[in-house]
Enzyme design. Structure first.
Site, PDB file in Angstrom:
ATOM      1  N   THR A  50       0.863  -1.146   0.000  1.00 22.08           N
ATOM      2  CA  THR A  50       0.000   0.000   0.000  1.00 22.08           C
ATOM      3  C   THR A  50       0.911   1.210   0.000  1.00 22.08           C
ATOM      4  OG1 THR A  50      -1.794   0.951   1.164  1.00 22.08           O
ATOM      5  CG2 THR A  50      -0.260  -0.192   2.498  1.00 22.08           C
TER       6      THR A  50
ATOM      7  N   GLU B 282       8.260  -3.572   6.046  1.00 25.40           N
ATOM      8  CA  GLU B 282       7.820  -4.050   7.364  1.00 25.40           C
ATOM      9  C   GLU B 282       8.760  -5.134   7.890  1.00 25.40           C
ATOM     10  OE1 GLU B 282       3.051  -3.140   7.139  1.00 25.40           O
ATOM     11  OE2 GLU B 282       3.751  -5.129   6.586  1.00 25.40           O
TER      12      GLU B 282
END
Length: 398
Positions: free
Chosen positions: A184, A263
């Site tokens: 995203t 991440e």
């Protein structure tokens, strides 16, 4: 070309602001009466703000962007469309812009309605704080962060072939759910170039194909990905190849930030493919390597497993010959060829293996692949796959 401070506010006339409350944030960017273009996700599940911004940009003009974090406003039906349009309307009314001149972006959890009481307050706060300053750009970049660990902005000033100077600034966000085809992530770019929306579309697509579409964190393609460029024309200068180079440089720097902030990432990976038969082959091979879970876990474990790299090139579908492929590993301090034209150099007891193991312990690692078949090249960007990636995404909504 030189790097300058200011992010999106490095461009004269651009106003920005950001406001945050707990996990939610709102950024507002104003680039009044600009020609504009955008690139969006190719996911068939499309968030409401993407639909709204596609409609807004059909006339090739924008004056503002309002973007929220903490909620993707995706898979939310007509209510999501109403909420997204309400965001645009609120900004348009306050700034005296047509609602169709305001783009909307959202990022965060999918499938939950926007908490409009919070979002509206944050929009109000952001509108009150609009200004042209480096701090305003940083505030906007921070307001769109989700699992990002740092804000991402970059800006340059470049001299065109005729001697005129132009500026380009950008902010972006994203650290997970990132894959090629607008992986995203959100990115907003401002410039003072004097260009039509058609010229901007051509320049942006070329830049995105070489940068944002070459970054992979986890291989999942988001529903909200959006890159918008707005040009207010204040420089009175026209697009040339120097502008294109500068635009691609800004996008590449923002792309590197995305990959470094993947991440759970502990290492940054840059995969360069040279001597491919075509640009398409070079890009596909680079993306295959940077996307490989086995390569990414080898990176995390500091294992110079050349077999995983070659295997990824092999299944990418590109033209290749295992008898002439070469693979090198490089860091800021060292470079070693572990496969030389099909011959393995890095095996037990060799200095090449020792050097390769040391390179794989570094934070920034380059994998260089020479296919020996042509003159085309491409670079992809990514990160390792760590234990923390699983933890972060296992706990994302709970």
């Amino acid at each position: 070309m030189k790097t300058i401070e200011g992010g999106i506010c490095a461009v004269e006339g651009v106003l920005a602001s950001g406001s945050c409350e707990n996990e939610y944030g709102v950024a507002v960017i104003v680039c009044e009466d600009s020609n504009a273009s955008a690139v969006f996700t190719s996911n068939k599940v499309v968030a409401a703000p993407v639909i709204i911004t596609k409609e807004a940009i059909e006339n090739g003009k924008l004056s503002a962007i309002v973007a929220n974090s903490g909620n993707a406003n995706c898979f939310t039906g007509e209510k999501g469309m109403d909420n997204g349009r309400s965001m645009a309307s609120k900004v348009g009314k306050k700034l005296d812009f047509k609602v169709n001149d305001v783009a909307v972006s959202s990022t965060g959890v999918i499938g939950r309605e926007l908490p409009m009481n919070i979002i509206n307050c944050l929009i109000d706060n952001a509108l009150e704080g609009l200004e042209n300053s480096p701090k305003a750009s940083t505030n906007a970049a921070e307001a769109i962060m989700t699992t990002d660990t740092f804000s991402k902005e970059f800006s340059v000033e470049t001299k065109l072939k005729n001697g005129e100077k132009v500026r380009i600034g950008g902010i972006t966000k994203g650290s997970g759910m990132i894959a090629p085809n607008m992986g995203t992530m959100l990115a907003f770019i401002t410039t003072d170039i004097d260009a039509t929306s058609q010229e901007l579309e051509k320049a942006l697509k070329k830049a995105v194909d070489a940068t944002f579409n070459m970054v992979v964190v986890d291989g999942d393609e988001s529903t909200n990905d959006t890159v918008v460029i707005m040009a207010n024309g204040r420089s009175k200068a026209n697009i040339d190849e120097n502008f294109q180079e500068a635009l691609e440089y800004v996008c590449s720097q923002l792309t590197r930030m995305l990959a470094k902030d993947g991440e759970g990432a502990t290492k940054f990976m840059e995969v360069e493919v040279n001597e491919a038969s075509t640009t398409k082959d070079a890009r596909n091979a680079a993306k295959a390597v940077v996307s490989s879970s086995l390569v990414k876990t080898a990176l995390f474990g500091a294992d110079p497993n050349w077999g995983r790299i070659v295997a990824a090139v092999g299944y990418s579908g590109v033209e290749m010959d295992e008898r002439i492929i070469s693979v090198s590993l490089a860091s800021n301090q060292n470079n070693v060829k572990i496969v030389d034209q099909g011959v393995v150099n890095a095996f037990e007891g060799t200095k090449e293996l020792e050097d390769a193991e040391n390179i794989m312990k570094e934070k920034d690692i380059r994998i260089i692949i020479d296919l020996g078949l042509g003159n085309s090249t491409a670079t992809a960007f990514g990160c390792d796959l760590s234990y923390d990636y699983v933890r972060i995404n296992a706990e994302y909504t709970t």
